[in-house]
Design a protein around this motif. Structure first.
Motif, PDB file in Angstrom:
ATOM      1  N   ARG A 219       0.677  -0.909   0.364  1.00 18.52           N
ATOM      2  CA  ARG A 219      -0.362   0.199   0.161  1.00 18.52           C
ATOM      3  C   ARG A 219       1.039   1.235   0.269  1.00 18.52           C
ATOM      4  O   ARG A 219       1.613   1.045   0.344  1.00 18.52           O
ATOM      5  CB  ARG A 219      -1.117  -0.199   0.998  1.00 18.52           C
ATOM      6  CG  ARG A 219      -2.272  -0.990   1.213  1.00 18.52           C
ATOM      7  CD  ARG A 219      -2.540  -0.801   2.224  1.00 18.52           C
ATOM      8  NE  ARG A 219      -3.927  -1.362   2.501  1.00 18.52           N
ATOM      9  CZ  ARG A 219      -4.616  -0.864   3.355  1.00 18.52           C
ATOM     10  NH1 ARG A 219      -4.431  -0.620   4.719  1.00 18.52           N
ATOM     11  NH2 ARG A 219      -5.958  -1.126   2.920  1.00 18.52           N
ATOM     12  N   MET A 220       0.400   2.672  -0.373  1.00 17.85           N
ATOM     13  CA  MET A 220       0.959   3.428  -0.328  1.00 17.85           C
ATOM     14  C   MET A 220       1.571   4.219   1.285  1.00 17.85           C
ATOM     15  O   MET A 220       2.808   4.608   1.530  1.00 17.85           O
ATOM     16  CB  MET A 220      -0.058   4.882  -0.610  1.00 17.85           C
ATOM     17  CG  MET A 220       1.029   5.639  -1.227  1.00 17.85           C
ATOM     18  SD  MET A 220       0.705   6.397  -2.863  1.00 17.85           S
ATOM     19  CE  MET A 220       0.035   7.050  -3.603  1.00 17.85           C
TER      20      MET A 220
ATOM     21  N   ARG B 242      -4.564   1.835  -2.554  1.00 19.03           N
ATOM     22  CA  ARG B 242      -4.323   1.141  -4.008  1.00 19.03           C
ATOM     23  C   ARG B 242      -2.813   0.214  -3.630  1.00 19.03           C
ATOM     24  O   ARG B 242      -2.097   0.856  -2.535  1.00 19.03           O
ATOM     25  CB  ARG B 242      -3.932   1.922  -4.969  1.00 19.03           C
ATOM     26  CG  ARG B 242      -4.724   3.023  -4.827  1.00 19.03           C
ATOM     27  CD  ARG B 242      -5.801   2.627  -6.527  1.00 19.03           C
ATOM     28  NE  ARG B 242      -6.770   3.191  -7.331  1.00 19.03           N
ATOM     29  CZ  ARG B 242      -7.759   2.847  -6.956  1.00 19.03           C
ATOM     30  NH1 ARG B 242      -8.240   1.731  -6.747  1.00 19.03           N
ATOM     31  NH2 ARG B 242      -8.950   3.565  -7.196  1.00 19.03           N
ATOM     32  N   ILE B 243      -2.721  -0.856  -4.412  1.00 24.62           N
ATOM     33  CA  ILE B 243      -1.270  -2.094  -4.179  1.00 24.62           C
ATOM     34  C   ILE B 243      -1.052  -1.511  -5.557  1.00 24.62           C
ATOM     35  O   ILE B 243      -1.590  -1.553  -6.092  1.00 24.62           O
ATOM     36  CB  ILE B 243      -1.841  -3.210  -4.115  1.00 24.62           C
ATOM     37  CG1 ILE B 243      -3.157  -3.836  -3.164  1.00 24.62           C
ATOM     38  CG2 ILE B 243      -0.748  -4.331  -3.422  1.00 24.62           C
ATOM     39  CD1 ILE B 243      -2.782  -3.281  -1.117  1.00 24.62           C
TER      40      ILE B 243
ATOM     41  N   GLY C 184       4.333   3.585 -16.369  1.00 30.33           N
ATOM     42  CA  GLY C 184       4.288   2.262 -16.771  1.00 30.33           C
ATOM     43  C   GLY C 184       5.604   1.281 -16.018  1.00 30.33           C
ATOM     44  O   GLY C 184       5.230   0.453 -16.386  1.00 30.33           O
ATOM     45  N   TRP C 185       6.057   2.247 -15.288  1.00 28.12           N
ATOM     46  CA  TRP C 185       6.290   1.203 -14.179  1.00 28.12           C
ATOM     47  C   TRP C 185       6.108   0.541 -12.700  1.00 28.12           C
ATOM     48  O   TRP C 185       6.460  -0.481 -12.661  1.00 28.12           O
ATOM     49  CB  TRP C 185       7.879   2.192 -14.098  1.00 28.12           C
ATOM     50  CG  TRP C 185       9.360   2.484 -14.666  1.00 28.12           C
ATOM     51  CD1 TRP C 185       9.044   2.159 -16.386  1.00 28.12           C
ATOM     52  CD2 TRP C 185       9.393   3.453 -14.474  1.00 28.12           C
ATOM     53  NE1 TRP C 185      10.037   2.726 -16.988  1.00 28.12           N
ATOM     54  CE2 TRP C 185       9.756   4.045 -15.830  1.00 28.12           C
ATOM     55  CE3 TRP C 185       9.550   4.754 -13.788  1.00 28.12           C
ATOM     56  CZ2 TRP C 185      11.643   4.839 -16.400  1.00 28.12           C
ATOM     57  CZ3 TRP C 185      10.943   6.059 -14.019  1.00 28.12           C
ATOM     58  CH2 TRP C 185      11.863   5.910 -15.455  1.00 28.12           C
ATOM     59  N   ILE C 186       4.819   0.972 -12.495  1.00 23.31           N
ATOM     60  CA  ILE C 186       4.223   0.492 -11.832  1.00 23.31           C
ATOM     61  C   ILE C 186       2.935  -0.134 -11.859  1.00 23.31           C
ATOM     62  O   ILE C 186       1.965   1.077 -12.822  1.00 23.31           O
ATOM     63  CB  ILE C 186       4.574   0.597  -9.825  1.00 23.31           C
ATOM     64  CG1 ILE C 186       3.985   2.161  -9.759  1.00 23.31           C
ATOM     65  CG2 ILE C 186       5.776   0.872  -9.154  1.00 23.31           C
ATOM     66  CD1 ILE C 186       3.593   2.887  -8.486  1.00 23.31           C
ATOM     67  N   ASP C 187       2.267  -0.882 -11.077  1.00 20.85           N
ATOM     68  CA  ASP C 187       0.764  -0.425 -11.472  1.00 20.85           C
ATOM     69  C   ASP C 187       0.195  -0.032  -9.984  1.00 20.85           C
ATOM     70  O   ASP C 187       0.478  -0.669  -9.275  1.00 20.85           O
ATOM     71  CB  ASP C 187      -0.081  -2.061 -11.783  1.00 20.85           C
ATOM     72  CG  ASP C 187      -1.056  -2.070 -11.514  1.00 20.85           C
ATOM     73  OD1 ASP C 187      -1.597  -1.199 -13.014  1.00 20.85           O
ATOM     74  OD2 ASP C 187      -1.665  -3.033 -11.271  1.00 20.85           O
ATOM     75  N   ARG C 188      -1.482   0.625  -9.899  1.00 20.78           N
ATOM     76  CA  ARG C 188      -1.780   0.932  -8.643  1.00 20.78           C
ATOM     77  C   ARG C 188      -3.179   0.190  -8.857  1.00 20.78           C
ATOM     78  O   ARG C 188      -3.976   0.490  -9.910  1.00 20.78           O
ATOM     79  CB  ARG C 188      -1.909   2.096  -8.869  1.00 20.78           C
ATOM     80  CG  ARG C 188      -0.822   2.899  -8.797  1.00 20.78           C
ATOM     81  CD  ARG C 188      -0.999   4.432  -8.947  1.00 20.78           C
ATOM     82  NE  ARG C 188      -1.057   5.648  -9.426  1.00 20.78           N
ATOM     83  CZ  ARG C 188      -1.121   6.122  -9.782  1.00 20.78           C
ATOM     84  NH1 ARG C 188      -0.534   7.263  -9.182  1.00 20.78           N
ATOM     85  NH2 ARG C 188      -1.694   6.884 -10.776  1.00 20.78           N
ATOM     86  N   SER C 189      -3.474  -0.510  -8.020  1.00 21.62           N
ATOM     87  CA  SER C 189      -4.712  -1.340  -8.602  1.00 21.62           C
ATOM     88  C   SER C 189      -5.289  -1.586  -7.021  1.00 21.62           C
ATOM     89  O   SER C 189      -4.720  -1.664  -6.084  1.00 21.62           O
ATOM     90  CB  SER C 189      -4.193  -2.645  -8.918  1.00 21.62           C
ATOM     91  OG  SER C 189      -4.086  -3.255  -7.937  1.00 21.62           O
ATOM     92  N   PRO C 190      -6.971  -1.372  -6.984  1.00 24.03           N
ATOM     93  CA  PRO C 190      -7.882  -1.297  -5.894  1.00 24.03           C
ATOM     94  C   PRO C 190      -7.490  -2.635  -4.560  1.00 24.03           C
ATOM     95  O   PRO C 190      -7.479  -3.519  -5.100  1.00 24.03           O
ATOM     96  CB  PRO C 190      -9.009  -1.699  -5.971  1.00 24.03           C
ATOM     97  CG  PRO C 190      -9.094  -1.607  -7.706  1.00 24.03           C
ATOM     98  CD  PRO C 190      -7.922  -1.422  -8.325  1.00 24.03           C
ATOM     99  N   ASP C 191      -6.638  -2.079  -3.458  1.00 23.33           N
ATOM    100  CA  ASP C 191      -7.010  -3.573  -2.284  1.00 23.33           C
ATOM    101  C   ASP C 191      -8.432  -4.117  -2.395  1.00 23.33           C
ATOM    102  O   ASP C 191      -8.850  -3.462  -1.982  1.00 23.33           O
ATOM    103  CB  ASP C 191      -6.469  -2.777  -1.016  1.00 23.33           C
ATOM    104  CG  ASP C 191      -6.113  -3.409   0.221  1.00 23.33           C
ATOM    105  OD1 ASP C 191      -5.930  -4.480   0.076  1.00 23.33           O
ATOM    106  OD2 ASP C 191      -5.291  -2.680   1.037  1.00 23.33           O
TER     107      ASP C 191
END
Length: 177
Positions: A50-51, A90-91, A76-83
């Motif tokens: 998490r952030m 975001r994860i 595009g080096w990281i992905d932020r997806s819902p936890d």
């Protein structure tokens, strides 16, 4: 216990850390400033998070972390997806492009260190690594006051903290802010 003169010399030697960090920064890709490099390094070392955890590891405010995360996400080096546990959070996770960027930075950093420390023995490099980890741990300990590290009264001489137990860390170069 170390003498006052030893601490004064140590303070003078700390300026070397700044010079080393500046030189390491100069070899990094121009689109990856030190804050972004730190985000990639921590995600590479600790995995998805998490952030709030990233902000804690970076030891910076959430707003600063958010700017670093936005920079690496735009590239595009990281992905932020819902936890899944909390949809408001975001994860963060490295993408393949992020892993490639991290590997490139690691190669550049290791090459520079191998050049600069080429005349050092393996034991000397290991000793430096252990002492730097111990120094960092001593300062991390000081962030949270507790009984074993009481605040020093203003009229006392500086004292070194008790020696913390060193943890084994991966041999990935630390790229910090």
């Amino acid at each position: 216990m170390a003498e006052q003169a030893q601490y004064e010399e140590l303070i003078r030697q700390f300026s070397a850390f700044g010079a080393v960090k500046r030189e390491m920064g100069r070899i990094m890709p121009s689109d990856c400033p030190s804050g972004s490099a730190a985000v990639l390094t921590l995600l590479g070392r600790h995995g998805d998070m998490r952030m709030s955890k990233l902000a804690e590891l970076l030891a910076v405010d959430m707003s600063v972390t958010s700017r670093h995360v936005a920079h690496v996400a735009e590239r595009g080096w990281i992905d932020r997806s819902p936890d899944p546990a909390d949809k408001r959070s975001r994860i963060l996770r490295l993408t393949a492009a992020g892993e490639a960027r991290l590997a490139e930075m690691s190669r550049l950093t290791c090459r520079m260190l191998a050049e600069r420390l080429g005349d050092w023995s393996e034991d000397e490099v290991t000793q430096l690594t252990a002492l730097m980890a111990r120094l960092r741990a001593s300062f991390d300990d000081c962030r949270v006051p507790h009984a074993s590290h009481p605040a020093l009264p203003s009229d006392t001489e500086p004292r070194p903290p008790t020696a913390p137990v060193l943890e084994q860390t991966p041999r990935t170069p630390a790229i910090t802010k």
